[in-house]
Structure formats: structure tokens, C-alpha cells
Scaffold this motif. Structure first.
Motif, short mmCIF file in Angstrom:
data_model
loop_
_atom_site.label_atom_id
_atom_site.label_comp_id
_atom_site.label_asym_id
_atom_site.label_seq_id
_atom_site.Cartn_x
_atom_site.Cartn_y
_atom_site.Cartn_z
N ASP A 130 31.45 -19.46 -15.59
CA ASP A 130 31.66 -20.83 -15.11
C ASP A 130 32.41 -20.78 -13.79
OD1 ASP A 130 30.63 -22.54 -17.02
OD2 ASP A 130 32.37 -22.23 -18.33
N ILE A 131 32.11 -21.67 -12.87
CA ILE A 131 32.95 -21.74 -11.67
C ILE A 131 33.55 -23.14 -11.56
CG2 ILE A 131 31.96 -19.85 -10.28
CD1 ILE A 131 30.21 -21.97 -8.88
N PRO A 132 34.83 -23.21 -11.22
CA PRO A 132 35.50 -24.53 -11.17
C PRO A 132 34.79 -25.56 -10.29
CG PRO A 132 37.10 -22.74 -10.98
CD PRO A 132 35.74 -22.10 -10.93
N GLU A 186 23.65 -19.31 -1.94
CA GLU A 186 24.16 -17.97 -2.24
C GLU A 186 25.37 -17.68 -1.37
OE1 GLU A 186 23.65 -15.20 -4.31
OE2 GLU A 186 25.31 -14.45 -3.10
N ALA A 187 26.48 -17.30 -2.03
CA ALA A 187 27.74 -17.08 -1.31
C ALA A 187 27.67 -15.89 -0.35
CB ALA A 187 28.88 -16.88 -2.31
N LEU A 188 26.95 -14.84 -0.74
CA LEU A 188 26.89 -13.65 0.12
C LEU A 188 25.99 -13.89 1.33
CD1 LEU A 188 26.44 -10.76 -2.50
CD2 LEU A 188 28.56 -11.53 -1.40
N GLY A 192 25.22 -17.13 2.65
CA GLY A 192 26.55 -17.45 3.19
C GLY A 192 26.99 -18.86 2.82
N ALA A 193 26.44 -19.38 1.73
CA ALA A 193 26.74 -20.76 1.32
C ALA A 193 27.66 -20.75 0.10
CB ALA A 193 25.45 -21.50 1.00
N ARG A 194 28.94 -21.05 0.31
CA ARG A 194 29.92 -21.02 -0.78
C ARG A 194 30.15 -22.43 -1.30
NH1 ARG A 194 35.21 -21.15 -0.63
NH2 ARG A 194 35.19 -21.07 1.64
N VAL A 195 29.80 -22.64 -2.56
CA VAL A 195 29.94 -23.99 -3.14
C VAL A 195 31.41 -24.31 -3.35
CG1 VAL A 195 29.39 -25.40 -5.16
CG2 VAL A 195 27.67 -23.86 -4.20
N1 LIG Z 1 15.02 -9.81 -15.01
C1 LIG Z 1 16.19 -9.37 -15.46
O1 LIG Z 1 16.40 -8.18 -15.67
C2 LIG Z 1 17.31 -10.35 -15.70
C3 LIG Z 1 17.04 -11.70 -15.81
C4 LIG Z 1 18.10 -12.56 -15.98
C5 LIG Z 1 19.39 -12.08 -16.05
N2 LIG Z 1 19.62 -10.76 -15.95
C6 LIG Z 1 21.00 -10.25 -15.93
O2 LIG Z 1 21.91 -11.26 -16.25
C7 LIG Z 1 23.05 -11.16 -15.43
C8 LIG Z 1 23.40 -12.49 -14.82
O3 LIG Z 1 22.40 -12.92 -13.89
P1 LIG Z 1 22.79 -13.83 -12.66
O4 LIG Z 1 21.58 -14.09 -11.87
O5 LIG Z 1 23.59 -14.99 -13.15
O6 LIG Z 1 23.84 -12.91 -11.90
P2 LIG Z 1 23.68 -11.99 -10.60
O7 LIG Z 1 24.93 -11.21 -10.56
O8 LIG Z 1 22.37 -11.31 -10.58
O9 LIG Z 1 23.67 -13.03 -9.38
C9 LIG Z 1 24.68 -13.99 -9.18
C10 LIG Z 1 24.68 -14.39 -7.72
O10 LIG Z 1 25.52 -15.50 -7.56
C11 LIG Z 1 26.25 -15.37 -6.35
N3 LIG Z 1 27.46 -16.20 -6.46
C12 LIG Z 1 28.56 -15.96 -7.20
N4 LIG Z 1 29.46 -16.97 -7.05
C13 LIG Z 1 28.89 -17.87 -6.20
C14 LIG Z 1 29.30 -19.13 -5.66
N5 LIG Z 1 30.47 -19.66 -5.98
N6 LIG Z 1 28.47 -19.78 -4.81
C15 LIG Z 1 27.26 -19.25 -4.49
N7 LIG Z 1 26.83 -18.05 -4.97
C16 LIG Z 1 27.62 -17.37 -5.82
C17 LIG Z 1 26.53 -13.88 -6.29
O11 LIG Z 1 26.83 -13.49 -4.98
C18 LIG Z 1 25.22 -13.29 -6.81
O12 LIG Z 1 24.29 -13.05 -5.78
C19 LIG Z 1 22.78 -10.12 -14.37
O13 LIG Z 1 23.53 -8.97 -14.65
C20 LIG Z 1 21.32 -9.85 -14.49
O14 LIG Z 1 21.00 -8.49 -14.24
C21 LIG Z 1 18.60 -9.88 -15.76
#
Ligand SMILES: NC(=O)c1ccc[n+]([C@@H]2O[C@H](COP(=O)([O-])OP(=O)(O)OC[C@H]3O[C@@H](n4cnc5c(N)ncnc54)[C@H](O)[C@@H]3O)[C@@H](O)[C@H]2O)c1
Length: 483
Positions: A157-159, A211-213, A242-245
Motif C-alpha cells: 500500500d502507498i499512503p 511509473e516513479a522510475l 519519472g512520475a511519482r504519485v
Molecule cells: N508474469 C509474472 O511473472 C508476474 C505477474 C504478476 C506479478 N508478478 C510478481 O508480483 C510482484 C509484484 O508485481 P508488481 O507489478 O506490483 O511489482 P513490480 O516490482 O514488478 O513493479 C512495481 C513498479 O512500481 C513502481 N513504483 C513503486 N512505487 C511507486 C510510486 N509511488 N509511484 C509510481 N510508481 C511506483 C516501481 O518503480 C516498479 O516499477 C513482482 O515481484 C512480480 O514479479 C509476476
């Protein structure tokens, strides 16, 4: 008290249920504890993957892909049609039926293999005792020679965007929309964000992914990531890097409710967007709440994962942990393999697993998949390497299938020719990369694959051509440089 079981597994997800079945196959008296239950109180087996993860998301990805094909691509084949529509509740009901078939199937496998299912919540106590709290509140202490923790993970969860299960949802909620949201926001361009964003975009949502990165798919080979970004953007997904919510607010009433989201871009400028639904997909965290008694002896690492060694042993002899709750990628197949390894170790075998060859797949269309090292990783290690690539646009089979976006990339050691990585974005990338996994498991060189006969015409030929290209011998593309 004598041990009631040889093995007690806590959690019936793909790590836990596979471990329990393998342990029972090896003649160990095995129980598996699961606390997740349906509205009638009956245990739901299969964990996140089967119930609200891998399987249901793939069902929706396949349905929505067929819809797009019917709507946009049939015409190319000369297939005439009119008024293609999507019945979302029917699509969701089909998904639910598949989930039910598979989760019920796990119960059948438990019975067939003699695994005892214990319904309730498990807690690890000291001395390999497990406390089982059943749905009616009754508590029982179970003794076991070995305990395997496989409790999985939960969405983070994010605040700035608290999930309310209605307008703001996590990956579970995003599998249950009963209509196509006109405007859909997704926080996180990771695996879940891209897969679920794709589903709803194909069905007609206008999707913005925040996406934050600054980098797209930072863990992937960057040539493949760039190619993937190009393809996915072309399909209409608006991906903002580069979009940080920074905040979200629900405004309006009843049917007119909408979610206002603010984010800061890479220039530091504040922006706002309005959505009908918002999916939060910013990663998952290990699930250890109420799991360990203070004197259990099982420790967590600095990131909250259960601390284990290479063989998934915790700090307590006879207590193991596997799957998402321990270090390593949160992938069902990684957890399942750890389950098999641990069951075999408990049975006295010398089992181990190769953590270097765990394939990754993102089930967008086309799929993005890889195994081994990225070019960035190989470069950072300072070794000499060679690269071969082949575009699907030059594959006869891909053209015939009207599925020609993407490429195969193979990286090999320049000195030994051993394959170091296979990276694919394109049709059936997951299946093609599996060929790379097999080759790499047998320590194949690029020449080994180059000398292998591939059927014609197949998508697999793109992998063959890419390994040929490693040494400048590709036939169906001009080689960049003869080496
Ligand atoms: N096909 C598959 O194998 C599959 C499918 C679904 C989930 N999963 C696994 O489940 C886990 C969770 O998946 P996920 O997609 O939630 O995580 P993830 O880690 O793959 O991606 C999360 C993304 O959110 C971004 N992020 C984080 N905080 C943010 C913010 N405040 N604002 C904007 N962007 C932000 C991060 O930089 C990252 O790129 C992962 O480990 C994934 O491997 C795998």
C-alpha cells in the motif's frame, strides 16, 4: 508428545502445495495448512497465483487479446464482421470458472497424494510446534519433525493512494471490474501494472501508467525494454516515466465518483489526472503477520523476508521457508522449485536449485521474457561478450500470424561461447525463452544451438537465427559484422 507429522507446510500457494505434494510422494506424513476460505468457509487452495494472480490475469489477458483481434486484426485476414462487443460480466465469470477448476484440482491432488489439509491459520511456535486456529476459533497444537513456511506475499500500500476496493484497487480488485472503466490510472509500470493495464486498454479503457522510475523495466535488458516500450505505447498505453504519485482524492457521488490523482514529473512539476478507476501495482511484500511466535527462533532479514540460506533453511533446524516470503524473485515457478527442493532435502536427498536460471515473463502482447544476464549486467562484470539479435519482422511464421513486433537477443561469452542470456519481446516469448532456459541449464554454447535443427516455419527459428547472428552467420537477416 510424538510428532503428528513429518512435514507441516503453512500455506497452499504454488510454493506450499507443491512442497506438500512432493513430500507426500516421498513417503513423508504431510499436512498443509491454509487459512484462506470462500464465503461458505471452505479452504481456497492455490494461493495468490491460482486465485487472484497468474491464472485469472492470464484468463483476462487471453479474453481481451481475442477481443482486440476480432475488433481490429481480423480485417487483415479478410475476415468480415460487425459489431464486436465485450460482455465483461461473462468474461469475468469465465475467469472465475477456470480459477475454480484449478483450485479444486489442488484439493484433488492433496487427496490423491495423501496430504492432510488443515483449514485455519498456522503460527510457528518454538520447537517446531505449529498452532492451528480454525475458523470457529478453536486452537490446536500440531507437532511436526519439519515445518515449511510458504505464506506468500501481499500487495504494498502507498499512503498517497490508499486502496478502498471500489475506485482505488489493488491487483485483486482489478480482476473484478464489472464494466470497462473509461479512464483507468495505473500506479507502477511493473509486471502487474503492464499486464492489467493491457487487459483494460484492450477492452477500451484510456490507460495512463504512472511509473516513479525514469527507466522502463529496469530489471530487463535495456535494448529489449526500449523495444517493448515502443510496442506497448503503439498499442495506446500512455506510460509516463519519472512520475511519482503524491496524492489521490475521491470526488463526486454514486455513479459520478472519480479519483483525482496528483503526481510530480521528472522536472519537478506537479500534474493532476482524473480517473474512473485507479490500480495500485507498486510491488508486493512478504506476508508474515501473526505468523511467528516471539520465541519461534525464526528471523526476518532487514527487508522483512524470512531469513533463509541457499537451501531455504531458516535459523531453526527443521524449519524452512519458501516462495514469496523469502529472498529472490516473487515468481510462482521459483516458489514451486524451492518447494520441491525442500521436500527432497527433508527426505534426505541432496537437492539444490539453480537460482541463476529463473526465467521472467511479462504476459503483455507481445510477451516479454528473459533468462540469464542482461547486456548491462554482463558489461558491468567486465567480461567480453558477443550478441546476436533477430527481429520477428523477418520471421515467416510471425508474418503469417500477423504477429511481427519484437525481437530475440542472445548474449554469449566471447571466449567460451557459453550462452549468458536469452531475451525476447515478441509472440510466444515465454515459450521461446524456455528453450534458452533448457540450453543454459545444460551449459550450451551458442554454437550448440546454432548446430541444432529447428522446424520450419516456426517462431523458434527466430531464436536459431539469433544464435547464428552471435557469430555473424544469420541467414535471413543481413549480419551487422562478420566476426
Ligand atoms: N508474469 C509474472 O511473472 C508476474 C505477474 C504478476 C506479478 N508478478 C510478481 O508480483 C510482484 C509484484 O508485481 P508488481 O507489478 O506490483 O511489482 P513490480 O516490482 O514488478 O513493479 C512495481 C513498479 O512500481 C513502481 N513504483 C513503486 N512505487 C511507486 C510510486 N509511488 N509511484 C509510481 N510508481 C511506483 C516501481 O518503480 C516498479 O516499477 C513482482 O515481484 C512480480 O514479479 C509476476
Amino acid at each position: 508428545m510424538a510428532n503428528q507429522f513429518d512435514v507441516v507446510v503453512i500455506g497452499a500457494g504454488p510454493a506450499g502445495y507443491v512442497c506438500a505434494i512432493r513430500a507426500a510422494q516421498l513417503g513423508l506424513k504431510t499436512a498443509c495448512i491454509e487459512k484462506w476460505s470462500d464465503d461458505k468457509g471452505k479452504a481456497l487452495l492455490g494461493g495468490t497465483c491460482l486465485n487472484v494472480g497468474c491464472i485469472p490475469s492470464k484468463a483476462l489477458l487471453d479474453s481481451s487479446h481475442k477481443f482486440v483481434e476480432a475488433q481490429k486484426d481480423f480485417d487483415v485476414h479478410g475476415i468480415k464482421h460487425e459489431g464486436v462487443e465485450i460482455d465483461v460480466p461473462k468474461m469475468i465469470a469465465r475467469k472465475n470458472k477456470i480459477v475454480k477448476t484449478l483450485t479444486t484440482g489442488v484439493g484433488g491432488l492433496f487427496k490423491a497424494n495423501g496430504v492432510t489439509l488443515l483449514e485455519g491459520a498456522g503460527k510457528v511456535l518454538a520447537a517446531k510446534q505449529v498452532e492451528l486456529t480454525r475458523g470457529d476459533g478453536s486452537v490446536e497444537i500440531i507437532e511436526s519433525a519439519n515445518v515449511v513456511i510458504a505464506t506468500g506475499s501481499r500487495p504494498i500500500d502507498i499512503p498517497p493512494a490508499p486502496v478502498d476496493g471500489d475506485l482505488i484497487v489493488d491487483s485483486t480488485g482489478a480482476l473484478e471490474f464489472q464494466e470497462v472503466p473509461a479512464r483507468l490510472g495505473v500506479i507502477g509500470a511493473g509486471v502487474i501494472g503492464l499486464e492489467l493495464g493491457s487487459v483494460w486498454a484492450r477492452l477500451g479503457s484510456e490507460v495512463v501508467v504512472l511509473e516513479a522510475l525514469d527507466q522502463f523495466l529496469a530489471a530487463a535488458d535495456q535494448q529489449i525494454a526500449k523495444e517493448s516500450m515502443k510496442i506497448i505505447k503503439k498499442q495506446g498505453l500512455d506510460i509516463r516515466l519519472g512520475a511519482r504519485v503524491t496524492g489521490s482524492e475521491i470526488k463526486g457521488k454514486g455513479k459520478n465518483k472519480e479519483v483525482h490523482v496528483t503526481y510530480v514529473d521528472s522536472d519537478g512539476k506537479e500534474n493532476s489526472l482524473i480517473f474512473d478507476k485507479l490500480i495500485v501495482a507498486v510491488g508486493r511484500r512478504p506476508y508474515t503477520e501473526a505468523l511467528l511466535a516471539p520465541d519461534s527462533g525464526v528471523n526476518l532479514d532487514e527487508r522483512g523476508f524470512i531469513f533463509v540460506d541457499d537451501h531455504c533453511a531458516t535459523d531453526v533446524p527443521g524449519v524452512y521457508a519458501i516462495g514469496d516470503v523469502v529472498r529472490g524473485p516473487m515468481l510462482a515457478h521459483k516458489g514451486s522449485e524451492e518447494g520441491v527442493m525442500v521436500a527432497e532435502i527433508i527426505a534426505g536427498q541432496k537437492a539444490q536449485m539453480n537460482y541463476d536460471l529463473i526465467p521472467s515473463v511479462i504476459y503483455t502482447h507481445p510477451e516479454i521474457a528473459w533468462v540469464g544476464k542482461t547486456e548491462e549486467e554482463v558489461k558491468a562484470e567486465g567480461g567480453e561478450y558477443k550478441v546476436g539479435t533477430f527481429p520477428f519482422a523477418a520471421s515467416g511464421r510471425a508474418l503469417a500470424a500477423n504477429d511481427k513486433d519484437g525481437m530475440v537477443k542472445v548474449i554469449a561469452d566471447k571466449v567460451t561461447d557459453r550462452i549468458l542470456g536469452v531475451h525476447v519481446v515478441g509472440p510466444s516469448a515465454a515459450e521461446l525463452v524456455q528453450q534458452g532456459v533448457i540450453a543454459m541449464e545444460f551449459a550450451a554454447s551458442s554454437e550448440d544451438l546454432a548446430l541444432t535443427i529447428f522446424s520450419h516455419p516456426t517462431l523458434s527459428e527466430a531464436l536459431h537465427e539469433a544464435v547464428l547472428a552471435v557469430d555473424g552467420h544469420a541467414i535471413h537477416i543481413a549480419n551487422r559484422k562478420r566476426r
